[in-house]
Scaffold this active site. Structure first.
Site, mmCIF file in Angstrom:
data_model
loop_
_atom_site.group_PDB
_atom_site.id
_atom_site.type_symbol
_atom_site.label_atom_id
_atom_site.label_comp_id
_atom_site.label_asym_id
_atom_site.label_seq_id
_atom_site.Cartn_x
_atom_site.Cartn_y
_atom_site.Cartn_z
ATOM 1 N N GLU A 46 47.786 5.524 32.090
ATOM 2 C CA GLU A 46 48.813 5.566 31.058
ATOM 3 C C GLU A 46 49.573 4.238 31.004
ATOM 4 O O GLU A 46 49.988 3.704 32.048
ATOM 5 C CB GLU A 46 49.760 6.721 31.402
ATOM 6 C CG GLU A 46 50.902 6.949 30.458
ATOM 7 C CD GLU A 46 51.764 8.127 30.899
ATOM 8 O OE1 GLU A 46 52.577 8.576 30.079
ATOM 9 O OE2 GLU A 46 51.621 8.593 32.049
ATOM 10 N N LYS A 117 50.839 10.758 23.109
ATOM 11 C CA LYS A 117 51.219 11.766 24.099
ATOM 12 C C LYS A 117 52.055 12.842 23.425
ATOM 13 O O LYS A 117 52.919 12.555 22.594
ATOM 14 C CB LYS A 117 52.007 11.101 25.230
ATOM 15 C CG LYS A 117 52.306 11.989 26.424
ATOM 16 C CD LYS A 117 52.926 11.157 27.536
ATOM 17 C CE LYS A 117 53.175 11.949 28.806
ATOM 18 N NZ LYS A 117 53.697 11.078 29.889
ATOM 19 N N CYS A 172 48.825 12.359 30.800
ATOM 20 C CA CYS A 172 49.680 12.731 31.940
ATOM 21 C C CYS A 172 50.355 14.090 31.791
ATOM 22 O O CYS A 172 49.737 15.123 32.006
ATOM 23 C CB CYS A 172 50.707 11.631 32.188
ATOM 24 S SG CYS A 172 51.412 11.709 33.868
ATOM 25 N N SER A 199 51.313 9.205 37.353
ATOM 26 C CA SER A 199 51.961 10.222 38.173
ATOM 27 C C SER A 199 52.331 9.601 39.508
ATOM 28 O O SER A 199 51.465 9.190 40.279
ATOM 29 C CB SER A 199 51.005 11.406 38.378
ATOM 30 O OG SER A 199 51.586 12.399 39.175
ATOM 31 N N GLY A 351 14.152 51.426 56.325
ATOM 32 C CA GLY A 351 12.892 51.039 56.960
ATOM 33 C C GLY A 351 13.096 49.724 57.686
ATOM 34 O O GLY A 351 13.358 48.694 57.063
ATOM 35 N N SER A 353 11.763 46.715 59.877
ATOM 36 C CA SER A 353 10.502 46.045 60.221
ATOM 37 C C SER A 353 10.643 45.029 61.344
ATOM 38 O O SER A 353 9.647 44.582 61.908
ATOM 39 C CB SER A 353 9.972 45.323 58.982
ATOM 40 O OG SER A 353 10.818 44.230 58.654
ATOM 41 N N GLY A 355 12.142 42.224 60.541
ATOM 42 C CA GLY A 355 12.275 41.007 59.752
ATOM 43 C C GLY A 355 13.698 40.823 59.253
ATOM 44 O O GLY A 355 14.570 41.683 59.429
ATOM 45 N N GLY A 456 19.548 62.475 52.563
ATOM 46 C CA GLY A 456 20.028 61.101 52.549
ATOM 47 C C GLY A 456 19.512 60.290 51.386
ATOM 48 O O GLY A 456 18.965 60.835 50.416
ATOM 49 N N THR A 461 15.569 47.010 50.891
ATOM 50 C CA THR A 461 15.674 45.816 51.737
ATOM 51 C C THR A 461 15.302 44.523 51.021
ATOM 52 O O THR A 461 15.595 43.441 51.512
ATOM 53 C CB THR A 461 14.767 45.966 52.978
ATOM 54 O OG1 THR A 461 13.408 46.113 52.548
ATOM 55 C CG2 THR A 461 15.183 47.170 53.805
ATOM 56 N N THR A 473 5.778 45.004 46.584
ATOM 57 C CA THR A 473 4.758 45.941 46.110
ATOM 58 C C THR A 473 5.381 46.925 45.138
ATOM 59 O O THR A 473 6.335 47.637 45.485
ATOM 60 C CB THR A 473 4.142 46.710 47.295
ATOM 61 O OG1 THR A 473 3.515 45.779 48.175
ATOM 62 C CG2 THR A 473 3.118 47.723 46.812
#
Length: 642
Positions: A46, A117, A172, A199, A351, A353, A355, A456, A461, A473
């Site tokens: 400015e 401004k 500003c 500023s 399930g 595994s 992993g 249940g 996963t 799959t």
């Protein structure tokens, strides 16, 4: 400037108060340096042509004449620079006789427009209303440096050769106001806002200033370039530190304080345009007409200096990463808690595994049970070894279930699968897709039936990365009653499990140890017979490294980037780990699989969205299952030939 990247800079020249000739020389020298570094848009402070701290000298015609002459010098010195620059100076409007605090927007020796401004601070150490008038509502044609241009704050500056590069300007205090002019400018099409500022520096002010800049860039979905006054301003009462910042859509790209010179980065205007297009709440400007001034720029490649994270889903700062992991676990667990409550499920069947994905699923389930004030024994962990299961993964699954206090069931599905293969005439020696998927579907059948037996629900996963690639799959591990991992990418799954391991290290060293061993286990569906007790099937050898696919997923889906741009960013972020041919190979594979596997995502079970990318057809992503990837792959073939 290709791919939407525009190199921008906030510049703070060293000035002398009221010495317009000296200041003009410093400014055009800085502009030339910016040009050498490829900068196309430059914001300066400015009133930098005169100095912000001139006081009552602003009322002197000599200073005003010096400022105009200084601007003329800059125009002549930079007429061959293909760069838009915003320069601060006082301008007297002959139509009303008032003095305005302005930004002159210039390009190749031409003044494109002058922006006054709007909000003039007159509190604390500021006395701007003593000298200047507000530019609110101003719209005049004026003459400056022998040129005709518009004086007003309701205009933007648009590049004809790069349509998404549209520049707006505020000064500003305009940013500090309740209704900053930049809001109207952004709704009028501005993708980059330049703020010419002076500023002063006081203790703690920098943090507030930074929050304003980043917040406004996020609120307006824009790039924000903030150039602050610095060395050379009067220190009679104040000190200016040149706090320069460049932000994009809520993120701070770079900043610098207590220095003169250039602060440079690149703003991705195509990314901003995409986000605005996606957000239907981002409405156009309606209150007043926004005028446009156009300019041409020669398009060229932009050398990227901005940091591109190799793992965009994973914060790199350790504290931020821990906070993110904790938040994700809570979000996912709260989703599951609600589903368990609503269905009155007596158990949660997982399930297991050995992993990463099933490990995270049971860990989230354990958190949900705690939120419900139910025992961990209400979790039924089912391990189902078959032809490819190794002792390592089987033992880790058992140990994990026991450490969590889950009810463990061991069901060897080998004989059941053999009977099924006999029924359909599948040879045990034929290790094709039927051999693999038959095992996955048998496991899902077992889980669903146990859920029926125990009143249940089956907890899914599969993670986000697998869903993107279709690496699951159909009606096997693809299916569940609630998929807690569905919007968590593989790179983040790993960090979540690691976070829990670290968190439980002192409380339960054995749990931490088994989690660490799971983290060290190669990612595998274990559907092919093991070789000498070792995992024979490694997922990343088949579909590609998950860190690459998660990178592709983030930029191709979250931001809608074209393949060429995704590839460019991947080279920038991951080029040291993977060569060009490898990145291109797996990027082609990503697009092929992503398009061809949509049918699996079209019928996904419910699952909680935890991040910015989700592929649920009821959430973020909707596409037909028979869409063709030809256009995307053609773009990559062009890269392959280059």
């Amino acid at each position: 400037m290709r791919d939407g990247f525009v190199k921008v800079a906030a510049g703070t020249p060293h000035i002398k108060v009221a010495d317009c000739r000296y200041n003009a020389e410093q400014i055009f020298t800085l502009m030339r340096e910016a040009d050498k570094q490829g900068v196309k848009v430059l914001c300066l402070p400015e009133l930098c042509l005169t100095g912000y701290t001139c006081g009552d000298l602003f009322l002197q015609p000599t200073l005003l004449r010096g400022a105009e002459e200084g601007l003329a010098t800059i125009l002549e010195a930079t007429k061959n620079l293909d760069m838009v620059a915003a320069i601060g100076l006082p301008v007297r409007n002959k139509w009303d006789g008032k003095l305005y605090n302005c930004a002159a927007v210039i390009h190749k020796g031409e003044i494109l427009g002058v922006v006054p401004k709007t909000y003039l601070p007159n509190y604390g150490e500021f006395y701007e209303q003593r000298w200047f008038a507000s530019g609110a509502g101003l719209d005049h044609c004026i003459e400056l440096c022998g040129q005709q241009m518009n004086l007003g704050n309701s205009g933007v500056f648009a590049c004809t050769t790069m349509p998404n590069l549209v520049i707006g300007v505020e000064i500003c205090e305009d940013l500090w106001a309740a209704e900053p002019p930049s809001a109207a400018l952004a709704r009028g099409g501005a993708t980059i806002i330049l703020n010419l500022s002076a500023s002063n520096e006081t203790v703690g002010k920098a943090n507030y200033r930074r929050s304003l800049v980043t917040g406004q860039s996020g609120r307006l979905v824009c790039g924000y370039v903030y150039a602050d006054a610095g060395e050379g301003e009067s220190t009679t009462d104040l000190v200016f530190a040149g706090h320069n910042m460049i932000a994009e859509n809520g993120s701070l790209l770079t900043e610098r304080r207590f220095a003169t010179g250039l602060t440079i980065s690149e703003i991705d205007v195509d990314r901003l345009a995409y986000e605005r297009q996606r957000m239907n709440t981002y409405g156009p400007q309606k209150e007043k007409e926004i005028w446009r001034v156009t300019f041409d720029m020669e398009l060229g490649d932009t050398h990227l200096t901005r940091y591109v994270s190799p793992m965009p889903f994973v914060p790199e700062n350790e504290a931020d990463r821990a906070e993110r992991c904790n938040e994700i676990l809570k979000i996912a667990a709260l989703g599951l808690k609600k589903r368990l409550e609503h269905t009155h499920a007596r158990t949660a069947v997982v399930g297991l595994s050995g992993g990463l994905d099933s490990t995270l699923a049971i860990l989230i389930t354990a958190v949900a049970m705690k939120l419900l004030d139910r025992p961990a024994s209400d979790i039924i962990a089912v391990t189902m070894p078959c032809f490819g299961t190794t002792d390592r993964t089987r033992d880790n699954a058992v140990e994990l279930a026991e450490r969590l206090g889950a009810t463990l069931q061991r069901i060897d599905i080998g004989e059941a699968v053999k009977v099924h293969f006999k029924d359909i005439g599948q040879s045990m020696e034929n290790h094709d897709v039927t051999f693999e998927n038959g095992q996955a579907r048998e496991r899902t059948q077992v889980l669903m039936d146990i859920a029926n037996q125990t009143g249940g629900m089956v907890i899914g996963t599969g993670d986000l990365s697998e869903l993107a690639l279709g690496w699951c799959t159909y009606n096997g591990d693809h299916m569940s009653n609630y998929a807690v991992n569905a919007s968590i990418p593989k790179t983040l799954v790993r960090h979540l499990v690691s976070f829990i391991s670290d968190d439980k290290g002192e409380e339960d060293p054995r749990l931490s140890a088994v989690l660490d061993d799971i983290l060290d286990t190669p990612v595998s569906p274990e559907l092919l017979p093991a070789i000498e007790g070792k995992i024979a099937q490694k997922t990343e050898d088949l579909v590609g490294p998950y860190e690459l696919h998660d990178f592709f997923l983030y930029y191709a889906i979250r931001w809608g980037f074209p393949p060429r741009k995704v590839f460019r960013l991947a080279e920038q972020a991951l080029g040291r780990r993977y060569d060009r041919a490898v990145i291109l190979k797996w990027l082609k594979n990503f697009y092929r699989r992503f398009f061809s596997q949509q049918f699996k995502r079209s019928c996904l079970p419910d699952g909680p969205k935890v991040g910015s990318v989700a592929l649920s057809p009821r959430g973020d992503w909707r596409m037909p299952s028979d869409a063709v990837a030809a256009l995307w792959l053609e773009e990559l073939e062009e890269l392959d030939r280059a």
